[in-house]
Structure formats: structure tokens, C-alpha cells
Motif scaffolding. Structure first.
Motif, PDB file in Angstrom:
ATOM      1  N   ARG A 105      50.080  45.880  34.210  1.00 33.65           N
ATOM      2  CA  ARG A 105      50.078  47.134  33.449  1.00 33.65           C
ATOM      3  C   ARG A 105      51.466  47.477  32.919  1.00 33.65           C
ATOM      4  O   ARG A 105      52.475  46.953  33.383  1.00 33.65           O
ATOM      5  CB  ARG A 105      49.568  48.284  34.324  1.00 33.65           C
ATOM      6  N   GLU A 106      51.485  48.403  31.966  1.00 36.57           N
ATOM      7  CA  GLU A 106      52.741  48.809  31.346  1.00 36.57           C
ATOM      8  C   GLU A 106      53.646  49.599  32.283  1.00 36.57           C
ATOM      9  O   GLU A 106      54.846  49.722  32.039  1.00 36.57           O
ATOM     10  CB  GLU A 106      52.457  49.651  30.096  1.00 36.57           C
ATOM     11  N   ASP A 107      53.069  50.154  33.374  1.00 38.31           N
ATOM     12  CA  ASP A 107      53.869  50.947  34.303  1.00 38.31           C
ATOM     13  C   ASP A 107      54.452  50.119  35.444  1.00 38.31           C
ATOM     14  O   ASP A 107      54.998  50.670  36.397  1.00 38.31           O
ATOM     15  CB  ASP A 107      53.027  52.098  34.870  1.00 38.31           C
ATOM     16  N   GLY A 108      54.314  48.777  35.355  1.00 36.46           N
ATOM     17  CA  GLY A 108      54.892  47.911  36.376  1.00 36.46           C
ATOM     18  C   GLY A 108      53.987  47.651  37.554  1.00 36.46           C
ATOM     19  O   GLY A 108      54.410  47.022  38.536  1.00 36.46           O
ATOM     20  N   ASN A 109      52.733  48.091  37.477  1.00 38.92           N
ATOM     21  CA  ASN A 109      51.773  47.858  38.558  1.00 38.92           C
ATOM     22  C   ASN A 109      50.861  46.681  38.234  1.00 38.92           C
ATOM     23  O   ASN A 109      50.680  46.310  37.073  1.00 38.92           O
ATOM     24  CB  ASN A 109      50.907  49.097  38.788  1.00 38.92           C
ATOM     25  N   ILE A 110      50.249  46.126  39.281  1.00 41.10           N
ATOM     26  CA  ILE A 110      49.217  45.092  39.144  1.00 41.10           C
ATOM     27  C   ILE A 110      47.927  45.629  39.750  1.00 41.10           C
ATOM     28  O   ILE A 110      47.927  46.133  40.872  1.00 41.10           O
ATOM     29  CB  ILE A 110      49.619  43.790  39.858  1.00 41.10           C
ATOM     30  N   ASP A 111      46.848  45.551  38.988  1.00 41.30           N
ATOM     31  CA  ASP A 111      45.525  45.880  39.513  1.00 41.30           C
ATOM     32  C   ASP A 111      44.853  44.594  39.994  1.00 41.30           C
ATOM     33  O   ASP A 111      44.824  43.603  39.266  1.00 41.30           O
ATOM     34  CB  ASP A 111      44.649  46.521  38.432  1.00 41.30           C
ATOM     35  N   VAL A 112      44.307  44.635  41.191  1.00 39.11           N
ATOM     36  CA  VAL A 112      43.564  43.504  41.737  1.00 39.11           C
ATOM     37  C   VAL A 112      42.077  43.833  41.653  1.00 39.11           C
ATOM     38  O   VAL A 112      41.613  44.798  42.271  1.00 39.11           O
ATOM     39  CB  VAL A 112      43.951  43.215  43.200  1.00 39.11           C
ATOM     40  N   TRP A 113      41.339  43.054  40.860  1.00 42.58           N
ATOM     41  CA  TRP A 113      39.905  43.269  40.697  1.00 42.58           C
ATOM     42  C   TRP A 113      39.142  42.219  41.487  1.00 42.58           C
ATOM     43  O   TRP A 113      39.369  41.020  41.325  1.00 42.58           O
ATOM     44  CB  TRP A 113      39.511  43.183  39.223  1.00 42.58           C
ATOM     45  N   ASP A 114      38.252  42.690  42.352  1.00 44.74           N
ATOM     46  CA  ASP A 114      37.386  41.810  43.138  1.00 44.74           C
ATOM     47  C   ASP A 114      35.946  42.222  42.837  1.00 44.74           C
ATOM     48  O   ASP A 114      35.444  43.210  43.373  1.00 44.74           O
ATOM     49  CB  ASP A 114      37.691  41.958  44.629  1.00 44.74           C
ATOM     50  N   LEU A 115      35.281  41.465  41.958  1.00 39.83           N
ATOM     51  CA  LEU A 115      33.929  41.819  41.526  1.00 39.83           C
ATOM     52  C   LEU A 115      32.899  41.657  42.644  1.00 39.83           C
ATOM     53  O   LEU A 115      31.788  42.187  42.537  1.00 39.83           O
ATOM     54  CB  LEU A 115      33.526  40.980  40.311  1.00 39.83           C
ATOM     55  N   MET A 116      33.248  40.951  43.706  1.00 35.52           N
ATOM     56  CA  MET A 116      32.366  40.871  44.863  1.00 35.52           C
ATOM     57  C   MET A 116      32.406  42.178  45.660  1.00 35.52           C
ATOM     58  O   MET A 116      31.491  42.474  46.430  1.00 35.52           O
ATOM     59  CB  MET A 116      32.768  39.704  45.769  1.00 35.52           C
ATOM     60  N   ASP A 117      33.448  42.949  45.462  1.00 33.53           N
ATOM     61  CA  ASP A 117      33.624  44.212  46.168  1.00 33.53           C
ATOM     62  C   ASP A 117      33.139  45.384  45.320  1.00 33.53           C
ATOM     63  O   ASP A 117      32.332  46.200  45.744  1.00 33.53           O
ATOM     64  CB  ASP A 117      35.095  44.388  46.557  1.00 33.53           C
ATOM     65  N   ARG A 118      33.640  45.473  44.068  1.00 32.68           N
ATOM     66  CA  ARG A 118      33.267  46.551  43.151  1.00 32.68           C
ATOM     67  C   ARG A 118      33.633  46.144  41.728  1.00 32.68           C
ATOM     68  O   ARG A 118      34.512  45.307  41.529  1.00 32.68           O
ATOM     69  CB  ARG A 118      33.967  47.850  43.539  1.00 32.68           C
ATOM     70  N   SER A 119      32.944  46.749  40.750  1.00 37.99           N
ATOM     71  CA  SER A 119      33.215  46.396  39.345  1.00 37.99           C
ATOM     72  C   SER A 119      33.641  47.596  38.515  1.00 37.99           C
ATOM     73  O   SER A 119      34.010  47.431  37.354  1.00 37.99           O
ATOM     74  CB  SER A 119      31.972  45.757  38.712  1.00 37.99           C
ATOM     75  N   HIS A 120      33.594  48.809  39.089  1.00 44.79           N
ATOM     76  CA  HIS A 120      33.936  50.012  38.318  1.00 44.79           C
ATOM     77  C   HIS A 120      35.400  50.413  38.453  1.00 44.79           C
ATOM     78  O   HIS A 120      35.891  51.261  37.701  1.00 44.79           O
ATOM     79  CB  HIS A 120      33.037  51.177  38.741  1.00 44.79           C
ATOM     80  N   GLU A 121      36.103  49.821  39.418  1.00 42.14           N
ATOM     81  CA  GLU A 121      37.509  50.146  39.610  1.00 42.14           C
ATOM     82  C   GLU A 121      38.178  48.993  40.362  1.00 42.14           C
ATOM     83  O   GLU A 121      37.496  48.201  41.020  1.00 42.14           O
ATOM     84  CB  GLU A 121      37.667  51.442  40.401  1.00 42.14           C
ATOM     85  N   PRO A 122      39.519  48.876  40.267  1.00 41.84           N
ATOM     86  CA  PRO A 122      40.196  47.796  40.998  1.00 41.84           C
ATOM     87  C   PRO A 122      40.093  47.996  42.501  1.00 41.84           C
ATOM     88  O   PRO A 122      40.027  49.122  42.993  1.00 41.84           O
ATOM     89  CB  PRO A 122      41.647  47.894  40.510  1.00 41.84           C
ATOM     90  N   SER A 123      40.066  46.881  43.217  1.00 44.55           N
ATOM     91  CA  SER A 123      40.004  46.958  44.673  1.00 44.55           C
ATOM     92  C   SER A 123      41.320  47.462  45.260  1.00 44.55           C
ATOM     93  O   SER A 123      41.342  48.088  46.321  1.00 44.55           O
ATOM     94  CB  SER A 123      39.678  45.575  45.253  1.00 44.55           C
ATOM     95  N   MET A 124      42.414  47.191  44.558  1.00 46.10           N
ATOM     96  CA  MET A 124      43.721  47.703  44.977  1.00 46.10           C
ATOM     97  C   MET A 124      44.703  47.615  43.830  1.00 46.10           C
ATOM     98  O   MET A 124      44.487  46.877  42.860  1.00 46.10           O
ATOM     99  CB  MET A 124      44.251  46.914  46.181  1.00 46.10           C
ATOM    100  N   SER A 125      45.762  48.397  43.910  1.00 43.82           N
ATOM    101  CA  SER A 125      46.851  48.363  42.927  1.00 43.82           C
ATOM    102  C   SER A 125      48.165  48.267  43.689  1.00 43.82           C
ATOM    103  O   SER A 125      48.324  48.868  44.755  1.00 43.82           O
ATOM    104  CB  SER A 125      46.843  49.609  42.031  1.00 43.82           C
ATOM    105  N   GLN A 126      49.097  47.492  43.123  1.00 44.45           N
ATOM    106  CA  GLN A 126      50.376  47.277  43.799  1.00 44.45           C
ATOM    107  C   GLN A 126      51.509  47.430  42.790  1.00 44.45           C
ATOM    108  O   GLN A 126      51.494  46.812  41.731  1.00 44.45           O
ATOM    109  CB  GLN A 126      50.425  45.877  44.411  1.00 44.45           C
TER     110      GLN A 126
END
Length: 236
Positions: A105-126
């Protein structure tokens, strides 16, 4: 067969699919490239990434503006995120898990998407940097270690070690994700058939980003309506 490949029109915010092989025009006799099989404006900003899944050759992800989309080759979008408050600037698929990918992302974060967990939002952001994330590159050292290289706009390279839960696939994940993509294709086909029955145009009938930013209540109502229609398909 068709020697077709995806392409991105960066400034026009479009994803297109066409045969890049030049053929002789019957009228002019000159070599020319055929028209796109389809060309769709899907992102509300420049397209930064176009990545084929390392597990499914027919699955492609595009990233641009404030959203990402997943496509089935030769068809329209089958999955798209809702609009994010931050622009997406980089992306990569996981090398070891079919349902996982990373978005910079532009704000320096990384979104981790796990479609086995959920598809409407990232599983975590760092948070990784105070600058724009410009590149993401995974590297499998061994079956017990996977690294993720992260580049930012300062020119700094950050090396992260991927945790066990994000590098070790769950039971039957490869088959489960394949079935998931097939169900999404069926859902899109349902909407196309429904629109055709109602006499509505079927072009770009995949998931769309609203041209005007929705309120949280409006987005929740739209997603709830779409989910209820999807459940109806599953019961049929």
C-alpha cells in the motif's frame, strides 16, 4: 490454440485480453495485431500489477488504484475487493499457499490476504515502512523457510520471514481454492443470465467499484444483498 495474453493499459486503467500474434491484414497486406478479446476498465486508478497464479495457470490477479481483482483467463472478473482507503501499489502471490497473496500500500503497509480464511478483508496488515511500498518478491529458501522481499520508495529493501501459518498450506487447499474459483465463476454466470433475462446489458457484469465512494452503511447493505443472492445460488 489462441496465443492470448493479458495486458495492462497503465494510464487508461484497463485490463485487456488479446492475441498478440501479428497476422497479415487481408486488405492492406500489412502485419497487424487483432483487436482485444475483451478490454475492461476495472480499477479506479493506474494498474500497477498483473500476476498469474503460480498454482492455477488460468487465474490472474490485477492490482491498481484502491482495489485488486482476480480473473479467470478468457472471462471477466470473478472476485474483487471493496474500495480501500489507501491506494495499492504492489502485489505478489504466495509461492507455497494457493489462497494467499500480499498487497503493498501507499502508506507503507502490507495487507496479507488468505482466501481460505476470509475474502472480504485482509487476514492481517503489517507496517513495513513510512514510504510507499513499490515491490514485493517472495523467495522459497526451503520447505521450512520462505522469505518476502519488500522494496519501498526510499530505495530500502526489507527482508521478512513468512510465518508457518502463511507458508504451510492447509489440507486440500489446492482443491478447495480451485472449487472456490469455480463457484465464483458460476455466481458471475448467474448474474449475467439474470441480466440478460431482464433485458439489461451484460457487458462488465462482474463486480464493480462504485464511481462515488460509498458510506460504510451503503457498502454493508450492498455486500449483504450480493451475499444473499449468492446463497440462493448455492442452495439451487
Amino acid at each position: 490454440g489462441i496465443n492470448a495474453e493479458y495486458g495492462k493499459q497503465w494510464y487508461q486503467r484497463r485490463v485487456r485480453y488479446q492475441d498478440w500474434k501479428a497476422e497479415k491484414d487481408p486488405e492492406s497486406g500489412k502485419l497487424a495485431i487483432s483487436r482485444p478479446i475483451y478490454s475492461q476498465s476495472t480499477h479506479a486508478g493506474p494498474v500497477h500489477c498483473l500476476l498469474r497464479s503460480p498454482f492455477y495457470n488460468h487465474i490472474v490477479m490485477s492490482v491498481g488504484g484502491w482495489s485488486w481483482s482476480i480473473w479467470k483467463e478468457g472471462e471477466s472478473e470473478i472476485l474483487q475487493t471493496s474500495r480501500s482507503p489507501f491506494k495499492f501499489t504492489a502485489a505478489t502471490w504466495s509461492l507455497t499457499r494457493p489462497g494467499v497473496f500480499y498487497i503493498g500500500r501507499e502508506d507503507g503497509n502490507i495487507d496479507v490476504w488468505d482466501l481460505m480464511d476470509r475474502s472480504h478483508e485482509p487476514s492481517m496488515s503489517q507496517n513495513i515502512s513510512s514510504s510507499v511500498i513499490t515491490s514485493l518478491v517472495p523467495y522459497k529458501v526451503s520447505s521450512k523457510q520462505v522469505l518476502l522481499g519488500v522494496g519501498d520508495n526510499f530505495g530500502t529493501l526489507h527482508i521478512l520471514e513468512v510465518p508457518w501459518s502463511l507458508r504451510h498450506p492447509s489440507t486440500n487447499e489446492l482443491t478447495a481454492m480451485s472449487s472456490y474459483f469455480d463457484r465464483e465463476c458460476s455466481r458471475i454466470d448467474y448474474y449475467k443470465d439474470r441480466d440478460a433475462t431482464r433485458g439489461a446489458p451484460v457487458e462488465d457484469s462482474g463486480p464493480q467499484i462504485p464511481t462515488v465512494l460509498e458510506t460504510a452503511e451503503e457498502e454493508e447493505e450492498r455486500l449483504k444483498k450480493s451475499f444473499n443472492e449468492y446463497l440462493k445460488i448455492e442452495r439451487e
